[in-house]
Design a protein around this motif. Structure first.
Motif, PDB file in Angstrom:
ATOM      1  N   SER A  74       0.820  -1.287   0.195  1.00 41.04           N
ATOM      2  CA  SER A  74       0.128  -0.042   0.000  1.00 41.04           C
ATOM      3  C   SER A  74       0.663   1.232   0.041  1.00 41.04           C
ATOM      4  CB  SER A  74      -0.945   0.094   1.231  1.00 41.04           C
ATOM      5  OG  SER A  74      -1.977   1.083   1.087  1.00 41.04           O
ATOM      6  N   ARG A  75       0.384   2.400  -0.008  1.00 42.46           N
ATOM      7  CA  ARG A  75       0.977   3.764  -0.005  1.00 42.46           C
ATOM      8  C   ARG A  75       0.194   4.777   0.746  1.00 42.46           C
ATOM      9  NH1 ARG A  75       0.596   7.887  -4.041  1.00 42.46           N
ATOM     10  NH2 ARG A  75       2.489   9.318  -3.933  1.00 42.46           N
ATOM     11  N   SER A  76       0.989   5.388   1.776  1.00 41.52           N
ATOM     12  CA  SER A  76       0.478   6.378   2.468  1.00 41.52           C
ATOM     13  C   SER A  76       0.635   7.836   1.826  1.00 41.52           C
ATOM     14  CB  SER A  76       1.194   6.283   3.765  1.00 41.52           C
ATOM     15  OG  SER A  76       0.741   7.480   4.594  1.00 41.52           O
ATOM     16  N   ASP A  77       0.107   8.875   2.309  1.00 41.34           N
ATOM     17  CA  ASP A  77       0.372  10.118   1.912  1.00 41.34           C
ATOM     18  C   ASP A  77       1.434  10.995   2.860  1.00 41.34           C
ATOM     19  OD1 ASP A  77      -1.301  10.594   4.053  1.00 41.34           O
ATOM     20  OD2 ASP A  77      -2.363  11.952   3.136  1.00 41.34           O
ATOM     21  N   ARG A  78       1.906  10.092   3.718  1.00 44.31           N
ATOM     22  CA  ARG A  78       2.949  10.633   4.666  1.00 44.31           C
ATOM     23  C   ARG A  78       3.798   9.852   5.416  1.00 44.31           C
ATOM     24  NH1 ARG A  78      -1.723  13.134   8.351  1.00 44.31           N
ATOM     25  NH2 ARG A  78      -2.550  13.052   6.184  1.00 44.31           N
ATOM     26  N   ASN A  79       4.852  10.171   6.247  1.00 43.10           N
ATOM     27  CA  ASN A  79       5.717   9.287   6.772  1.00 43.10           C
ATOM     28  C   ASN A  79       4.770   8.709   8.030  1.00 43.10           C
ATOM     29  OD1 ASN A  79       8.462  10.141   6.328  1.00 43.10           O
ATOM     30  ND2 ASN A  79       7.641  11.997   6.896  1.00 43.10           N
ATOM     31  N   ALA A  80       4.526   7.125   7.750  1.00 39.90           N
ATOM     32  CA  ALA A  80       3.615   6.441   8.588  1.00 39.90           C
ATOM     33  C   ALA A  80       3.923   4.923   8.495  1.00 39.90           C
ATOM     34  CB  ALA A  80       2.404   6.331   7.837  1.00 39.90           C
ATOM     35  N   ARG A  81       3.427   4.201   9.802  1.00 39.80           N
ATOM     36  CA  ARG A  81       4.086   2.966   9.728  1.00 39.80           C
ATOM     37  C   ARG A  81       2.900   1.852   9.420  1.00 39.80           C
ATOM     38  NH1 ARG A  81       7.730  -0.874  10.962  1.00 39.80           N
ATOM     39  NH2 ARG A  81       8.580   0.238  12.916  1.00 39.80           N
ATOM     40  N   MET A  82       3.039   1.060   8.492  1.00 42.89           N
ATOM     41  CA  MET A  82       2.077   0.153   7.866  1.00 42.89           C
ATOM     42  C   MET A  82       1.498  -0.795   8.796  1.00 42.89           C
ATOM     43  SD  MET A  82       2.617  -2.359   4.598  1.00 42.89           S
ATOM     44  CE  MET A  82       0.963  -2.649   3.429  1.00 42.89           C
ATOM     45  N   LEU A  83       0.192  -1.028   9.166  1.00 41.88           N
ATOM     46  CA  LEU A  83      -0.153  -2.035  10.051  1.00 41.88           C
ATOM     47  C   LEU A  83      -1.350  -3.088   9.582  1.00 41.88           C
ATOM     48  CD1 LEU A  83      -1.236   0.606  12.850  1.00 41.88           C
ATOM     49  CD2 LEU A  83       0.988  -0.692  12.695  1.00 41.88           C
ATOM     50  N   ILE A  84      -1.088  -4.087   9.817  1.00 39.02           N
ATOM     51  CA  ILE A  84      -1.882  -5.296   8.872  1.00 39.02           C
ATOM     52  C   ILE A  84      -2.503  -6.303   9.913  1.00 39.02           C
ATOM     53  CG2 ILE A  84      -1.432  -7.222   7.276  1.00 39.02           C
ATOM     54  CD1 ILE A  84      -0.705  -4.643   5.984  1.00 39.02           C
ATOM     55  N   GLU A  85      -3.590  -6.627   9.469  1.00 42.07           N
ATOM     56  CA  GLU A  85      -4.358  -7.511  10.204  1.00 42.07           C
ATOM     57  C   GLU A  85      -4.719  -8.528   9.399  1.00 42.07           C
ATOM     58  OE1 GLU A  85      -7.445  -6.271  13.308  1.00 42.07           O
ATOM     59  OE2 GLU A  85      -7.420  -4.774  11.944  1.00 42.07           O
ATOM     60  N   TYR A  86      -4.817  -9.938   9.418  1.00 38.56           N
ATOM     61  CA  TYR A  86      -5.238 -10.634   8.499  1.00 38.56           C
ATOM     62  C   TYR A  86      -5.697 -12.048   9.233  1.00 38.56           C
ATOM     63  CZ  TYR A  86      -0.593 -13.225   9.321  1.00 38.56           C
ATOM     64  OH  TYR A  86       0.388 -13.813   9.838  1.00 38.56           O
ATOM     65  N   ALA A  87      -6.780 -12.626   8.611  1.00 38.25           N
ATOM     66  CA  ALA A  87      -7.533 -13.905   8.904  1.00 38.25           C
ATOM     67  C   ALA A  87      -7.915 -14.507   8.120  1.00 38.25           C
ATOM     68  CB  ALA A  87      -8.349 -13.666  10.126  1.00 38.25           C
ATOM     69  N   SER A  88      -8.250 -16.122   8.295  1.00 40.70           N
ATOM     70  CA  SER A  88      -8.980 -16.795   7.390  1.00 40.70           C
ATOM     71  C   SER A  88     -10.564 -16.565   7.105  1.00 40.70           C
ATOM     72  CB  SER A  88      -8.701 -18.429   7.773  1.00 40.70           C
ATOM     73  OG  SER A  88      -7.452 -18.562   7.848  1.00 40.70           O
ATOM     74  N   ASP A  89     -11.101 -15.863   8.034  1.00 36.84           N
ATOM     75  CA  ASP A  89     -12.139 -15.479   7.941  1.00 36.84           C
ATOM     76  C   ASP A  89     -12.642 -13.833   7.674  1.00 36.84           C
ATOM     77  OD1 ASP A  89     -13.662 -14.677  10.652  1.00 36.84           O
ATOM     78  OD2 ASP A  89     -11.982 -15.793  10.602  1.00 36.84           O
ATOM     79  N   GLU A  90     -13.740 -13.617   7.003  1.00 30.96           N
ATOM     80  CA  GLU A  90     -14.041 -12.192   6.815  1.00 30.96           C
ATOM     81  C   GLU A  90     -14.171 -11.340   8.041  1.00 30.96           C
ATOM     82  OE1 GLU A  90     -16.199  -9.542   3.296  1.00 30.96           O
ATOM     83  OE2 GLU A  90     -16.731 -11.666   3.516  1.00 30.96           O
ATOM     84  N   SER A  91     -14.759 -12.158   9.048  1.00 24.65           N
ATOM     85  CA  SER A  91     -14.929 -11.648  10.350  1.00 24.65           C
ATOM     86  C   SER A  91     -13.808 -10.944  11.240  1.00 24.65           C
ATOM     87  CB  SER A  91     -16.073 -12.319  11.122  1.00 24.65           C
ATOM     88  OG  SER A  91     -15.167 -13.435  11.525  1.00 24.65           O
ATOM     89  N   PHE A  92     -12.650 -11.635  10.602  1.00 23.99           N
ATOM     90  CA  PHE A  92     -11.384 -11.278  11.444  1.00 23.99           C
ATOM     91  C   PHE A  92     -11.336 -11.955  12.796  1.00 23.99           C
ATOM     92  CE2 PHE A  92     -11.110  -8.621   7.870  1.00 23.99           C
ATOM     93  CZ  PHE A  92      -9.775  -8.688   7.516  1.00 23.99           C
ATOM     94  N   ARG A  93     -12.086 -12.934  13.042  1.00 24.47           N
ATOM     95  CA  ARG A  93     -11.876 -13.612  14.388  1.00 24.47           C
ATOM     96  C   ARG A  93     -10.611 -14.326  14.645  1.00 24.47           C
ATOM     97  NH1 ARG A  93     -17.224 -15.250  12.927  1.00 24.47           N
ATOM     98  NH2 ARG A  93     -16.224 -17.004  12.235  1.00 24.47           N
ATOM     99  N   ASP A  94      -9.712 -14.164  15.680  1.00 21.27           N
ATOM    100  CA  ASP A  94      -8.511 -14.571  15.780  1.00 21.27           C
ATOM    101  C   ASP A  94      -7.772 -13.928  14.677  1.00 21.27           C
ATOM    102  OD1 ASP A  94      -9.477 -16.383  17.931  1.00 21.27           O
ATOM    103  OD2 ASP A  94     -10.026 -17.891  16.498  1.00 21.27           O
ATOM    104  N   ALA A  95      -7.577 -12.784  14.422  1.00 22.01           N
ATOM    105  CA  ALA A  95      -6.707 -12.076  13.189  1.00 22.01           C
ATOM    106  C   ALA A  95      -5.299 -11.927  13.917  1.00 22.01           C
ATOM    107  CB  ALA A  95      -7.289 -10.715  12.828  1.00 22.01           C
ATOM    108  N   ARG A  96      -4.553 -12.134  12.940  1.00 29.81           N
ATOM    109  CA  ARG A  96      -2.907 -11.852  13.535  1.00 29.81           C
ATOM    110  C   ARG A  96      -2.801 -10.605  13.080  1.00 29.81           C
ATOM    111  NH1 ARG A  96       1.128 -16.215  11.605  1.00 29.81           N
ATOM    112  NH2 ARG A  96       2.333 -15.069  13.116  1.00 29.81           N
ATOM    113  N   ARG A  97      -1.933  -9.710  13.939  1.00 29.28           N
ATOM    114  CA  ARG A  97      -1.696  -8.292  13.552  1.00 29.28           C
ATOM    115  C   ARG A  97      -0.135  -8.259  13.563  1.00 29.28           C
ATOM    116  NH1 ARG A  97      -5.895  -8.932  16.962  1.00 29.28           N
ATOM    117  NH2 ARG A  97      -7.773  -7.604  16.166  1.00 29.28           N
ATOM    118  N   ILE A  98       0.443  -7.649  12.552  1.00 30.07           N
ATOM    119  CA  ILE A  98       1.861  -7.238  12.295  1.00 30.07           C
ATOM    120  C   ILE A  98       1.953  -6.063  11.815  1.00 30.07           C
ATOM    121  CG2 ILE A  98       2.378  -9.784  12.067  1.00 30.07           C
ATOM    122  CD1 ILE A  98       2.633  -9.275   8.818  1.00 30.07           C
ATOM    123  N   GLU A  99       3.234  -5.450  11.972  1.00 34.74           N
ATOM    124  CA  GLU A  99       3.499  -4.256  11.328  1.00 34.74           C
ATOM    125  C   GLU A  99       4.401  -4.407  10.212  1.00 34.74           C
ATOM    126  OE1 GLU A  99       5.921  -2.260  14.408  1.00 34.74           O
ATOM    127  OE2 GLU A  99       4.014  -1.798  15.786  1.00 34.74           O
TER     128      GLU A  99
END
Length: 546
Positions: A74-99
């Protein structure tokens, strides 16, 4: 930028700002960023003012998916840290979060992260950016998804799963840019409806040498109205020019929607840099638009922008490498070629050997042979950015007549010039009994399907195979081209009239893409070609050879 600030001063100012933010400010906010990424109660309250929150002007993309890994971009419009959540279901139950990585000016605020150890099936992900100077200023989340192939043996008791992929190329060429009145890049919406597991962009992602004007008068007197930007008002020469060309295409809503749902596999062709370029070329005096005339200089800038603006997995041993392979499980492996970086100069293309006849080059050819030999997939898909038998003359004003741009040299005889590499590869495939090889490509701005057979060829030490041409995605339509008979081509389908006026606008509906579908049970591959609205124009089912 301050009034009258010189570009070099601006770059120095941004570098110093990035250095400060990338050290002191980043360390000071690292604890709060981690707290947010882990969904901890200590996470800061989110600032809701749109003015203070980072924006994501390019949307989100995934790509280079293979086995259990994928790149999120992705791309930001300023200096920023990218934050990601991902999961196997669309409800994001038990999602993992990484930078992810930090978006800074030196990379035009682009950022990425590689997700690893992903389970097979559809993965849902969300992307946010956190302002580095105001840790509580976090962007809205953009959500996407991608499919991880099941690389397990089908005999392991798992139910089989079909594979669908799309391919095309040639985007924003000949002055035909984003026309929102017409629906923008409509072909992306048509491809999205097929729900492909991945998309092969066969090159000419941008037209760095093709400025876009606000209006183009059509044959019927009506006006084609383009979205215009400063970067697209001239030929690209600086790094920021090339970046602006990639950013332009991301202004299209249909493309952004498609990118969020379908992973990209990307290669390049000539217009990522300049029409019909080759390494070491110097732009001649007949071309008046360029101040920088060394193609090696322009190529370095274009390559950097392409890597910044795409979800590439960078090879640490060769960070400039574009050719690579992707394992989609036991049914399919894809081999992405680079037919620009290692070629000899464009010429009459009649050499009997030597470096001047190179197209893939010896190292890439060795890699391709060994990769094909190791592959255990039923189908081997070679993504070539140029077609094998369609004759493509180099018509640049600074080259002599009789110069050729692609593999073919229009002599219809025994292989010579770049055709020698085709013959070498086809002979290797036959002698090593590598079955079910199919080629996909673009470049010529019309769609076609061609069957090659040794019975019709001047060179006959090869097994029959198919080649499918897609494109343009959104560019002028040309052709059909002359066919060189060296490898026995039988053109089974052409998507345009033989007497068509050249450089047809997208409003003529001559924009095309291809779809491949592999049935997991029968292992048959069905290849089809489609128009801008998804209408099927040609289809053939290819049973797998034993």
């Amino acid at each position: 930028m301050p009034d009258h600030e010189h570009p070099l001063d601006r770059r120095r100012r941004l570098f110093l700002r990035d250095a400060v933010l990338g050290s002191g400010a980043l360390l000071a906010s690292a604890q709060t960023m981690r707290a947010h990424a882990q969904n901890s109660p200590a996470a800061p309250a989110v600032i809701t003012s749109e003015r203070l929150r980072p924006q994501l002007p390019g949307g989100i993309m995934s790509g280079d998916v293979t086995r259990d890994r994928a790149i999120i971009w992705s791309r930001s419009d300023r200096n920023a840290r990218m934050l990601i959540e991902y999961a196997s279901d669309e409800s994001f139950r038990d999602a993992r979060r990484i930078e992810g990585s930090i978006a800074l000016a030196r990379s035009d605020y682009t950022a990425r992260v590689e997700l690893r150890d992903l389970p097979p099936g559809r993965i849902h992900y969300r992307v946010r950016f956190q302002d580095l100077t105001h840790s509580s200023a976090i962007s809205e989340a953009l959500q996407g998804s991608l499919v991880i192939p099941d690389v397990a043996d089908m005999g392991a008791g798992k139910p089989p799963r079909d594979i669908t992929f799309a391919f095309s190329g040639d985007e924003a060429g000949q002055g035909w840019g984003i026309n929102r009145e017409w629906g923008g890049y409509r072909v992306y919406e048509a491809m999205r409806r097929f729900k492909p597991d991945f998309f092969i962009h066969s090159g000419d992602q941008i037209y760095a040498d093709g400025p876009i004007q606000a209006e183009v008068k059509l044959d019927d007197g009506s006006l084609w109205r383009n979205v215009v930007t400063e970067a697209k008002s001239k030929v690209a020469q600086t790094l920021d020019d090339y970046r602006g060309n990639f950013a332009y295409n991301q202004l299209d809503e249909s493309k952004r929607r498609f990118c969020a749902e379908v992973p990209f596999l990307v290669q390049w062709d000539d217009h990522e840099v300049r029409n019909n370029w080759y390494p070491g070329q110097v732009i001649g005096a007949a071309e008046k638009r360029y101040q920088e005339r060394e193609l090696n200089v322009l190529t370095a800038r274009a390559r950097q922008a392409m890597f910044e603006y795409n979800p590439f997995r960078i090879d640490s041993s060769d960070p400039h490498r574009i050719y690579r392979a992707f394992n989609h499980g036991p049914l399919l492996e894809t081999f992405m070629l680079d037919e620009r970086s290692y070629r000899g100069a464009n010429s009459p293309n009649r050499q009997t050997g030597g470096a001047d006849a190179a197209f893939l080059g010896s190292e890439q050819m060795r890699w391709l042979k060994q990769s094909l030999l190791r592959s255990r997939a039923t189908w081997k898909l070679i993504a070539s950015d140029m077609p094998i038998s369609i004759v493509v003359p180099d018509l640049n004003p600074d080259v002599p007549q009789g110069t050729f741009e692609a593999w073919a040299n229009a002599d219809h005889g025994k292989p010579s010039g770049r055709e020698l590499e085709v013959a070498e590869l086809l002979r290797f495939i036959k002698r090593n009994r590598i079955r079910n090889v199919v080629w996909v490509t673009a470049d010529v701005h019309y769609a076609s399907a061609t069957h090659y057979s040794p019975e019709r060829a001047q060179f006959n030490d090869f097994d029959p195979f198919w080649e499918f041409v897609g494109g343009p995605l959104n560019a002028g339509t040309f052709g059909p081209g002359e066919i060189d008979r060296t490898f026995g081509p039988d053109v089974r389908f052409v998507s345009i009239p033989a007497d068509m006026k050249q450089n047809r606008p997208p409003t003529d509906n001559y924009q095309f893409f291809g779809i491949g579908k592999i049935d997991a049970k029968s292992k048959a591959l069905t290849m089809s070609l489609h128009d801008v609205d998804g209408k099927e124009l040609f289809k053939v089912e290819l049973p797998p050879a034993a």
